[in-house]
Design an enzyme around this catalytic site. Structure first.
Site, short mmCIF file in Angstrom:
data_model
loop_
_atom_site.label_atom_id
_atom_site.label_comp_id
_atom_site.label_asym_id
_atom_site.label_seq_id
_atom_site.Cartn_x
_atom_site.Cartn_y
_atom_site.Cartn_z
CE LYS A 43 -0.82 29.07 -17.52
NZ LYS A 43 -0.30 28.92 -19.27
CG HIS A 73 7.24 34.05 -16.63
ND1 HIS A 73 5.79 34.54 -16.80
CD2 HIS A 73 7.24 32.72 -16.87
CE1 HIS A 73 4.95 33.95 -17.73
NE2 HIS A 73 6.22 32.96 -18.30
CB SER A 133 -4.24 29.14 -14.64
OG SER A 133 -3.79 29.55 -16.33
P1 A3P Z 1 -6.41 29.46 -18.38
O1 A3P Z 1 -5.25 28.78 -18.28
O2 A3P Z 1 -7.40 29.99 -17.15
O3 A3P Z 1 -7.67 29.15 -19.45
P2 A3P Z 1 -0.14 32.77 -20.15
O4 A3P Z 1 0.15 33.20 -21.20
O5 A3P Z 1 0.67 33.71 -18.95
O6 A3P Z 1 0.40 31.49 -19.96
O7 A3P Z 1 -1.34 32.78 -19.35
C1 A3P Z 1 -2.38 32.06 -19.84
C2 A3P Z 1 -4.03 31.82 -19.29
O8 A3P Z 1 -4.41 33.12 -20.44
C3 A3P Z 1 -4.93 30.85 -19.69
O9 A3P Z 1 -5.66 30.55 -18.82
C4 A3P Z 1 -5.57 31.12 -20.91
O10 A3P Z 1 -6.62 30.16 -21.52
C5 A3P Z 1 -5.80 32.40 -20.47
N1 A3P Z 1 -5.92 33.55 -22.51
C6 A3P Z 1 -4.82 33.50 -23.18
N2 A3P Z 1 -5.68 34.07 -24.46
C7 A3P Z 1 -6.65 34.46 -23.21
C8 A3P Z 1 -7.54 35.91 -24.45
N3 A3P Z 1 -7.05 36.41 -25.45
N4 A3P Z 1 -8.19 35.93 -23.92
C9 A3P Z 1 -9.10 35.61 -22.53
N5 A3P Z 1 -8.02 34.19 -21.70
C10 A3P Z 1 -7.03 34.21 -22.63
#
Ligand code: A3P
Length: 292
Positions: A44, A105, A135
């Site tokens: 996340k 991860h 998140s």
């Molecule tokens: P939130 O839950 O705070 O919205 P991962 O890909 O490591 O699982 O992380 C997911 C998190 O990154 C989520 O956070 C998601 O919304 C955010 N995220 C993914 N793409 C993004 C982007 N282009 N800009 C900003 N945040 C992004």
């Protein structure tokens, strides 16, 4: 189809979901190619965002080409491990020709040694702990393979004690930080990407020894905006086979903001968390802009 929330089993002290814990030996034996690119994160922290940027950089900003290559399976699934019913990450990797964009991860010390021996390019992304925790809390609710998150207050404690899947956030961010120079790891921050995505996309481009035009870079920044990634079926994870993700519980592209923790932590929880965080991070000076 039925679905399992995998229990956590400790491997070398780190709690991992059973599907990976029970296969850890084959994960550890995985041999990457020197041309493979590793994207490593605590869950996340911005993994998918970074994967999309790297994929587009490597395809000169051509989103259609990204859909075709390198396999019918998109890079999000090229993980050293993936939960059933998603096909095994190792099987997919072995069917895909290098160079591959591989995500993990795993904490630094559990990443297969071949990545460091082969000097694979490695991008690490860190996100401030309270936003990362929030998140993860939503993700654990909607990802039906992850352990049940339980109530919010208890979840905060599990995070602080390193009892969530993939272990301690503190050990994770520190582990890669301490190895970044020796292993030429590009260490990025989610907050920097939010502040100036263009600057960070260019940083990744240079790290990957690529040289793309201004126009292509602008296109990549646009294609990887939160808004566009939320609508793109290749990145909003609507492509993940049901019922792994229950998108009615929470979207994968949920909010994409810095500071959402303020909507979740009470003042008492903030105080408790910050005091503990200062202690856990005292031995390393990682330049988070908003650690507490
Ligand atoms: P939130 O839950 O705070 O919205 P991962 O890909 O490591 O699982 O992380 C997911 C998190 O990154 C989520 O956070 C998601 O919304 C955010 N995220 C993914 N793409 C993004 C982007 N282009 N800009 C900003 N945040 C992004």
């Amino acid at each position: 189809a039925s679905i399992t929330r995998f229990p956590l089993i400790r491997v070398r002290g780190v709690p991992l979901m059973s599907y990976i814990a029970n296969n850890f030996d084959s994960v550890w034996d995985f041999r990457p190619d020197p041309s493979d690119i590793l994207i490593a994160t605590y869950p996340k922290a911005g993994t998918t965002w970074t994967q999309e940027i790297v994929d587009l950089l490597r395809h000169n900003g051509d989103a259609e080409a990204c859909k075709q290559a390198p396999t019918p399976v998109r890079s999000p699934f090229l993980e050293i491990s993936s939960p059933p019913p998603i096909p095994s990450g190792l099987d997919l990797l072995n069917k895909t020709d290098p160079p591959r964009i591989i995500k993990t991860h795993l904490p630094f010390q559990m990443v297969p040694r071949g990545f460091w021996e082969n000097k694979c390019k490695t991008i690490y992304v860190a996100r401030n702990p309270k936003d990362n925790l929030v998140s993860y809390y939503y993700f654990d609710q909607m990802n039906m393979t992850q352990p049940e998150p339980g109530p919010w207050e208890g979840y905060i404690h599990k995070f602080m004690r390193g009892e969530l899947s993939w272990g301690s956030w503190y050990d994770h961010v520190k582990g890669y930080w301490l190895e970044r120079e020796k292993n030429n790891i590009l260490y990025l921050f989610y907050e920097d990407m939010k502040e100036n995505p263009r600057r960070e996309v260019e940083r990744i481009m240079r790290y990957l020894d690529l040289d793309l035009s201004d126009e292509v870079l602008s296109r990549i920044v646009e294609l990887t905006s939160f808004k566009n990634m939320k609508e793109n079926p290749m990145t909003n994870y609507s492509c993940v086979p049901a019922p792994v993700f229950d998108l009615s519980v929470s979207a994968f592209m949920r909010k994409g903001e810095v500071g959402d923790w303020t909507n979740h932590f009470t003042p008492e929880q903030t105080k408790m968390f910050d005091e503990d965080c200062e202690k856990q991070m005292r031995d390393v000076n990682i330049p988070f802009r908003s650690l507490i």
